[in-house]
Motif scaffolding. Structure first.
Motif, PDB file in Angstrom:
ATOM      1  N   VAL A  96       0.968  -1.345  -0.204  1.00 29.40           N
ATOM      2  CA  VAL A  96      -0.155   0.184   0.008  1.00 29.40           C
ATOM      3  C   VAL A  96       0.553   1.270   0.268  1.00 29.40           C
ATOM      4  O   VAL A  96       2.075   1.129   0.635  1.00 29.40           O
ATOM      5  CB  VAL A  96      -0.952   0.450   1.413  1.00 29.40           C
ATOM      6  N   GLY A  97       0.557   2.331  -0.821  1.00 23.36           N
ATOM      7  CA  GLY A  97       1.543   3.408  -1.020  1.00 23.36           C
ATOM      8  C   GLY A  97       0.591   4.769  -0.502  1.00 23.36           C
ATOM      9  O   GLY A  97      -0.668   4.756  -0.520  1.00 23.36           O
ATOM     10  N   PHE A  98       1.067   5.259   0.209  1.00 19.77           N
ATOM     11  CA  PHE A  98       0.647   6.501   0.852  1.00 19.77           C
ATOM     12  C   PHE A  98       0.980   8.004   0.273  1.00 19.77           C
ATOM     13  O   PHE A  98       2.322   7.570   1.109  1.00 19.77           O
ATOM     14  CB  PHE A  98       0.148   6.962   2.186  1.00 19.77           C
ATOM     15  N   ASP A  99       0.238   9.100   0.586  1.00 21.97           N
ATOM     16  CA  ASP A  99       0.608  10.101  -0.380  1.00 21.97           C
ATOM     17  C   ASP A  99       0.559  10.998   0.530  1.00 21.97           C
ATOM     18  O   ASP A  99      -0.467  11.488   1.066  1.00 21.97           O
ATOM     19  CB  ASP A  99       0.411  10.482  -1.330  1.00 21.97           C
ATOM     20  N   LEU A 100       2.436  11.412   1.424  1.00 21.93           N
ATOM     21  CA  LEU A 100       2.358  12.149   2.547  1.00 21.93           C
ATOM     22  C   LEU A 100       2.365  13.325   1.857  1.00 21.93           C
ATOM     23  O   LEU A 100       3.130  14.127   1.341  1.00 21.93           O
ATOM     24  CB  LEU A 100       2.563  11.629   4.370  1.00 21.93           C
ATOM     25  N   ALA A 101       2.036  15.097   3.001  1.00 23.63           N
ATOM     26  CA  ALA A 101       2.318  15.960   2.797  1.00 23.63           C
ATOM     27  C   ALA A 101       2.510  16.954   4.111  1.00 23.63           C
ATOM     28  O   ALA A 101       2.176  16.276   5.167  1.00 23.63           O
ATOM     29  CB  ALA A 101       1.529  16.789   2.414  1.00 23.63           C
ATOM     30  N   HIS A 102       3.794  17.763   4.219  1.00 25.34           N
ATOM     31  CA  HIS A 102       4.461  17.769   5.513  1.00 25.34           C
ATOM     32  C   HIS A 102       3.388  19.665   5.848  1.00 25.34           C
ATOM     33  O   HIS A 102       4.010  20.370   4.326  1.00 25.34           O
ATOM     34  CB  HIS A 102       6.196  17.401   5.650  1.00 25.34           C
ATOM     35  N   GLY A 113      11.383   4.522   4.309  1.00 26.56           N
ATOM     36  CA  GLY A 113      12.464   5.770   3.100  1.00 26.56           C
ATOM     37  C   GLY A 113      11.151   5.831   2.367  1.00 26.56           C
ATOM     38  O   GLY A 113       9.906   5.954   2.813  1.00 26.56           O
ATOM     39  N   GLY A 114      11.319   6.525   1.186  1.00 25.86           N
ATOM     40  CA  GLY A 114      10.275   6.702   0.210  1.00 25.86           C
ATOM     41  C   GLY A 114      10.415   7.059  -1.032  1.00 25.86           C
ATOM     42  O   GLY A 114      11.299   7.267  -1.421  1.00 25.86           O
ATOM     43  N   LEU A 115       9.504   7.327  -2.037  1.00 25.07           N
ATOM     44  CA  LEU A 115       9.528   8.152  -2.950  1.00 25.07           C
ATOM     45  C   LEU A 115       8.783   9.579  -3.446  1.00 25.07           C
ATOM     46  O   LEU A 115       8.273   9.563  -2.873  1.00 25.07           O
ATOM     47  CB  LEU A 115       8.588   7.625  -4.408  1.00 25.07           C
ATOM     48  N   VAL A 116      10.089  10.421  -2.850  1.00 26.83           N
ATOM     49  CA  VAL A 116       9.790  11.918  -3.398  1.00 26.83           C
ATOM     50  C   VAL A 116       9.488  12.171  -4.164  1.00 26.83           C
ATOM     51  O   VAL A 116      10.409  11.544  -5.200  1.00 26.83           O
ATOM     52  CB  VAL A 116      11.538  12.055  -2.439  1.00 26.83           C
ATOM     53  N   ARG A 117       9.062  13.376  -4.807  1.00 28.43           N
ATOM     54  CA  ARG A 117       8.520  14.109  -5.855  1.00 28.43           C
ATOM     55  C   ARG A 117       8.235  15.151  -5.613  1.00 28.43           C
ATOM     56  O   ARG A 117       7.337  15.775  -4.487  1.00 28.43           O
ATOM     57  CB  ARG A 117       7.128  13.763  -6.005  1.00 28.43           C
ATOM     58  N   SER A 152       8.283  22.482  -3.676  1.00 30.53           N
ATOM     59  CA  SER A 152       7.376  21.282  -2.649  1.00 30.53           C
ATOM     60  C   SER A 152       7.292  19.894  -3.078  1.00 30.53           C
ATOM     61  O   SER A 152       7.166  19.640  -4.216  1.00 30.53           O
ATOM     62  CB  SER A 152       5.807  22.574  -3.259  1.00 30.53           C
ATOM     63  N   THR A 153       7.528  19.122  -2.355  1.00 30.69           N
ATOM     64  CA  THR A 153       7.183  18.178  -2.156  1.00 30.69           C
ATOM     65  C   THR A 153       6.055  17.329  -1.273  1.00 30.69           C
ATOM     66  O   THR A 153       5.447  17.950  -0.634  1.00 30.69           O
ATOM     67  CB  THR A 153       8.863  17.291  -0.841  1.00 30.69           C
ATOM     68  N   LEU A 154       6.270  16.011  -2.237  1.00 37.76           N
ATOM     69  CA  LEU A 154       4.910  15.082  -1.841  1.00 37.76           C
ATOM     70  C   LEU A 154       6.314  13.582  -1.605  1.00 37.76           C
ATOM     71  O   LEU A 154       6.602  12.881  -3.063  1.00 37.76           O
ATOM     72  CB  LEU A 154       3.956  14.593  -2.845  1.00 37.76           C
ATOM     73  N   LEU A 155       5.790  13.197  -0.938  1.00 34.68           N
ATOM     74  CA  LEU A 155       6.601  12.106   0.130  1.00 34.68           C
ATOM     75  C   LEU A 155       5.373  10.211  -0.222  1.00 34.68           C
ATOM     76  O   LEU A 155       4.318  10.252   0.620  1.00 34.68           O
ATOM     77  CB  LEU A 155       6.734  12.320   1.099  1.00 34.68           C
ATOM     78  N   ARG A 156       5.915   9.635  -0.880  1.00 34.88           N
ATOM     79  CA  ARG A 156       4.894   8.519  -0.788  1.00 34.88           C
ATOM     80  C   ARG A 156       5.632   7.286  -0.488  1.00 34.88           C
ATOM     81  O   ARG A 156       7.360   6.942   0.262  1.00 34.88           O
ATOM     82  CB  ARG A 156       5.077   7.650  -2.421  1.00 34.88           C
ATOM     83  N   VAL A 157       5.167   6.852   0.694  1.00 34.36           N
ATOM     84  CA  VAL A 157       5.605   5.854   1.477  1.00 34.36           C
ATOM     85  C   VAL A 157       4.774   4.492   1.419  1.00 34.36           C
ATOM     86  O   VAL A 157       3.650   4.610   1.312  1.00 34.36           O
ATOM     87  CB  VAL A 157       5.257   6.441   3.431  1.00 34.36           C
ATOM     88  N   GLY A 186       6.462   2.992  -7.227  1.00 30.73           N
ATOM     89  CA  GLY A 186       7.558   3.768  -6.721  1.00 30.73           C
ATOM     90  C   GLY A 186       8.532   2.657  -6.365  1.00 30.73           C
ATOM     91  O   GLY A 186       9.719   3.298  -5.952  1.00 30.73           O
ATOM     92  N   LEU A 187       8.682   1.293  -6.000  1.00 35.42           N
ATOM     93  CA  LEU A 187       8.993   0.641  -4.712  1.00 35.42           C
ATOM     94  C   LEU A 187      11.033   0.283  -5.739  1.00 35.42           C
ATOM     95  O   LEU A 187      11.323   0.359  -5.482  1.00 35.42           O
ATOM     96  CB  LEU A 187       8.408  -0.524  -4.783  1.00 35.42           C
TER      97      LEU A 187
END
Length: 862
Positions: free
Chosen positions: A171-177, A471-475, A451-456, A195-196
């Protein structure tokens, strides 16, 4: 900006002040956005970033541009690509990776890990309910329209209980700080999260650029999470530890195909397409050269609707008929289980707090952005006045709607959106706008915030628990833009999770692999892979032959002495046979200059029209070679694939420059052909020395030698027919085409008689270009295939001409015909037999091994 320690900027700073130096080059984040770089740490930097720059040091800071160049070179060398469908030239565009990683401290990661772990459990429980008792719908905790009205809800999965009760493995979650320092969930991906693979490549690439910082900051490693995923799948698969697992890809034209191949290689999995698999008796099998072999688990990288044309989309050519039946029968683990598309809807986020209380008995540990599904009247009324500060998203996929950011819309546009939403409210979801945090990036001169979105990712371990990959995929959004998306021109960055505890140094390597696991390492050759390897061999040889022939033709026509009629006739005939000139081109006997221009003009199709010109030009052959290789990319080393890409790109670029020259300079054409010849020699070396000698390689070799036998036997036959072999220039040209010039002159000195030519080019058992050597090699490869794959291959070998029956005395015998011309009847007969036998063999192999392959296979024209 290439900095030097002697520059005034560096002279003004002491070595112990790299943080201050970095801050002096850093632009501030935009108003309202969290600045990841700055904080309460030393020199005005957040503590992780101050530590990062301290580990780099002033010397390392001065070297950032060189490191950035090394990074881009590494990405190109490794062939890391991301295909962008909307970009006309975007197929296999190089992956965009920023030099600086995103740093996540231990406290932030603890918040992320707890929230993601809980949400993974929640989504898995929701799947069990939605395809089981449906209590969420009965209690109105979730509107039925969002589930049963969703096109991705699969009624075929109702009542199914997947192995181990695990619906979701990845499962991938797109996170914002957020500006307040809290982490928020923006979206979630459950069908086939991407993204893996990319984040692994990002990690390797960036860690190489900053090895001291990577070690000094105690960055947590990734391998343990991947191993937990694999162990988890095996734990619930029908065959347990001995389960055969494959990664199911849509194919090389998918936007993220690179990471499919990369991830399959990293995890030690077979990379398969839908037509590699078949279902028999509710079980999934892999179609291989040796027959059907069972597959017990699939990690899928295509969306659910394409999985099974019998029960889902009937027009799908990507899936496997009967796949869902095998899943329902309990004979297959599918990661993830089909039917999770409704969980990806943005509208779902607004209902999760209540659902979490009901299913888990606990509140959400990590909040979602405030979300309103407009299908509810109260939500629609309350959100319409707030559109300026929100984001309008489609509720369902493939609705034709795009995402719109309220603050980017004018008053008229907002009114138009309000009207659309009032007419079809269920199609729209509104989410509150959150200014994304901005992380530092390097642009060559300054440190710029983006600007950054992090997929964990949460990965199931098969025991009902989850690993959150550290870790994760940073966009990264393009500078000045609000949306971080790769399809909109964004780029990526690595994510370093820092730990206060021990760094996990686990690997994917098993300490005591089972006997079955060892056997699986000798991966079977799928029928699709075998077909493409066969054509990879043919097009590699065909490209080599046409390049060498084009060089010979231009050399002969550009010489000081005019060619004889016999030589010009042979050059014309052999060039036409190999489609180096178009059918309407005049013969070299009519005008050698025009013939040479026609050949140079036809070396490659125009870039704007790849279908124009000859279908077997040098450029076409190189493109076909690349196409076949792309289908088996996971079997090729990075160096091998890079050589193929560089050869094709370099030749096409040189051909385009040549076409701009109205005079078609022969020297330029010869130079580009020589460069292509050298690159093809390297490709041949990779195929010879760097590929496992399995049955797939043997078919590649068979393809090469079939092509060699057809080309050389036909060229030699034309030499007899035109009489060019009886002239010094024609004799030397033939020896050059057989790539045997040095050997010939070393063995036979200055002799130019037919006996010597036949001995070396037809009968020599040690010359890899002689027809006898080619036939002997073909017979040996086919005999081995007959032992390993199908007895018919051994029969094919016996049907080939047998060089043991060829005699130098007999082949050298000639007679004069009625015109007084010498006729080499025995030799001509052998040459005709070789050509016909090679063509018949190609057709026989196709019927035996490839005829079952579907219409999408890369079987290219013979």
């Amino acid at each position: 900006m290439n900095q030097d320690p002697g520059d005034s900027l560096f002279d003004a700073l002491l070595p112990e002040q790299p943080g201050e130096w970095a801050q002096s080059l850093a632009m501030p984040a935009d108003a309202g956005h969290l600045d990841e770089l700055r904080g309460d740490g030393p020199h005005g930097l957040a503590t992780p970033w101050a530590d990062f720059f301290e580990h780099i040091g002033q010397e390392g800071l001065a070297d950032l541009n060189r490191r950035a160049e090394n990074l881009q070179r590494q990405i190109r060398d490794n062939g890391v690509t991301y295909n962008v469908y909307a970009d006309e030239g975007g197929l296999q565009r190089p992956w965009s990776l920023d030099l600086f990683p995103m740093l996540v401290g231990p406290a932030d990661w603890a918040q992320i890990e707890a929230g993601v772990h809980q949400r993974a459990r929640l989504l898995n429980a929701m799947m069990a309910d939605l395809y089981g008792p449906r209590e969420l719908l009965k209690r109105a905790l979730l509107p039925a329209a969002l589930v049963q009205g969703h096109p991705g809800y699969l009624r075929a999965m109702q009542g199914v209980r997947p192995a181990g009760g695990t619906w979701l493995h990845i499962v991938g979650f797109d996170l914002a700080h957020g500006p307040d320092g809290r982490w928020w969930v923006v979206g979630q991906r459950t069908q086939a999260p991407s993204g893996l693979g990319y984040l692994l490549e990002n990690r390797i690439a960036i860690a190489r650029q900053f090895p001291k910082a990577f070690a000094g900051l105690r960055v947590q490693r990734l391998a343990a999470s991947y191993r937990a995923l694999m162990d988890g799948i095996k734990a619930i698969a029908p065959e347990g530890e001995n389960a055969r697992i494959a990664l199911l890809t849509p194919g090389p034209y998918n936007e993220t195909y690179f990471e499919h191949a990369y991830l399959a290689r990293y995890l030690g999995l077979m990379l398969v397409e839908g037509n590699d698999l078949t279902v028999r008796d509710q079980r999934v099998f892999l179609k291989t050269l040796g027959g059907l072999e069972p597959v017990h688990a699939l990690i899928k990288r295509l969306d659910d609707e394409w999985l099974d044309p019998l029960e889902l989309r009937a027009d799908s050519t990507l899936g496997v008929p009967g796949l869902l039946q095998a899943l329902r029968a309990g004979n297959l683990v599918l990661a993830n289980a089909p039917g999770s598309a409704p969980l990806e809807s943005s509208a779902l986020l607004g209902f999760l707090p209540a659902i979490s209380e009901h299913l888990l008995g606990e509140p959400l540990a990590m909040p979602s952005l405030a979300t309103w599904w407009c299908g509810e009247d109260a939500a629609l009324r309350s959100v319409l006045p707030l559109l300026k500060g929100g984001v309008i998203k489609p509720t369902y996929p493939r609705s034709g709607l795009e995402t719109a950011i309220g603050q980017a819309l004018g008053a008229r546009e907002l009114d138009e959106w309000s009207g659309r939403m009032a007419r079809r409210p269920e199609d729209y979801t509104v989410q509150s706008w959150l200014p994304l945090s901005q992380t530092p990036t390097w642009d060559g001169e300054r440190i710029l915030p983006r600007s950054t979105l992090l997929r964990v990712f949460a990965l199931a371990d098969g025991t009902g628990s989850w690993h959150v990959l550290p870790g994760g995929l940073v966009r990264l959004a393009p500078r000045g833009q609000l949306v971080a998306a790769m399809q909109r021109g964004g780029s990526s960055a690595d994510c370093w999770v820092l730990t206060d505890g021990p760094v996990d140094h686990a690997t994917l390597t098993q300490s005591q692999p089972s006997t079955f696991a060892i056997a699986q390492q000798k991966r079977p050759v799928t029928s699709r892979a075998a077909e493409n390897l066969f054509w990879l061999g043919r097009y590699t040889e065909r490209a080599e032959n046409t390049v060498r022939l084009a060089e010979i033709v231009l050399d002969q026509l550009d010489g000081e002495e005019p060619g004889t009629p016999a030589l010009l006739a042979w050059l014309s005939a052999v060039a036409r046979e190999n489609a180096l000139v178009l059918p309407d081109a005049p013969d070299a006997t009519q005008s050698s200059r025009v013939f040479a221009r026609c050949l140079m003009a036809n070396l490659a199709p125009p870039p704007h029209d790849p279908q124009a010109g000859s279908s077997f030009s040098v450029g076409f052959n190189l493109g076909a070679l690349k196409a076949a290789a792309s289908q088996v990319r996971e079997r090729l080393s990075r160096e091998h694939w890079k050589l193929i890409e560089l050869t094709h790109a370099g030749f096409m670029g040189s051909a385009a420059q040549l076409a701009e020259d109205a005079e078609y300079a022969t020297g330029e054409a010869q130079s580009m052909l020589q460069e292509a010849s050298e690159m093809l020699a390297a490709i041949t070396g990779s195929q010879t020395d760097r590929m496992v000698r399995d049955d797939g390689w043997r078919l590649l070799s068979v393809g090469r030698h079939i092509e060699r036998l057809i080309t050389l036997s036909r060229a030699l036959a034309l030499g007899l027919e035109t009489g060019s072999l009886h002239e010094p220039a024609g004799f030397e040209a033939m020896v050059a085409l057989f790539d045997s010039t040095i050997t010939f002159h070393a063995q036979y000195q200055q002799r130019r008689d037919m006996v010597a030519l036949i001995d070396l080019l037809v009968l020599d058992p040690d010359n890899p270009r002689s027809l006898a050597w080619v036939v002997k090699t073909l017979r040996a490869r086919l005999a081995r295939l007959g032992q390993n794959v199908a007895p018919q291959d051994a029969e094919f070998a016996r049907e080939l001409p047998d060089p043991a029956h060829w005699s130098l005395t007999e082949l050298s015998h000639w007679q004069r015909d009625g015109d007084g011309q010498r006729r080499w009847s025995a030799l001509a007969s052998v040459l005709a037999d070789c050509e016909i036998a090679a063509m018949d063999l190609s057709e026989a192999i196709a019927r035996l091994h490839f005829s079952h392959a579907d219409r999408r296979s890369q079987s290219l024209s013979a």
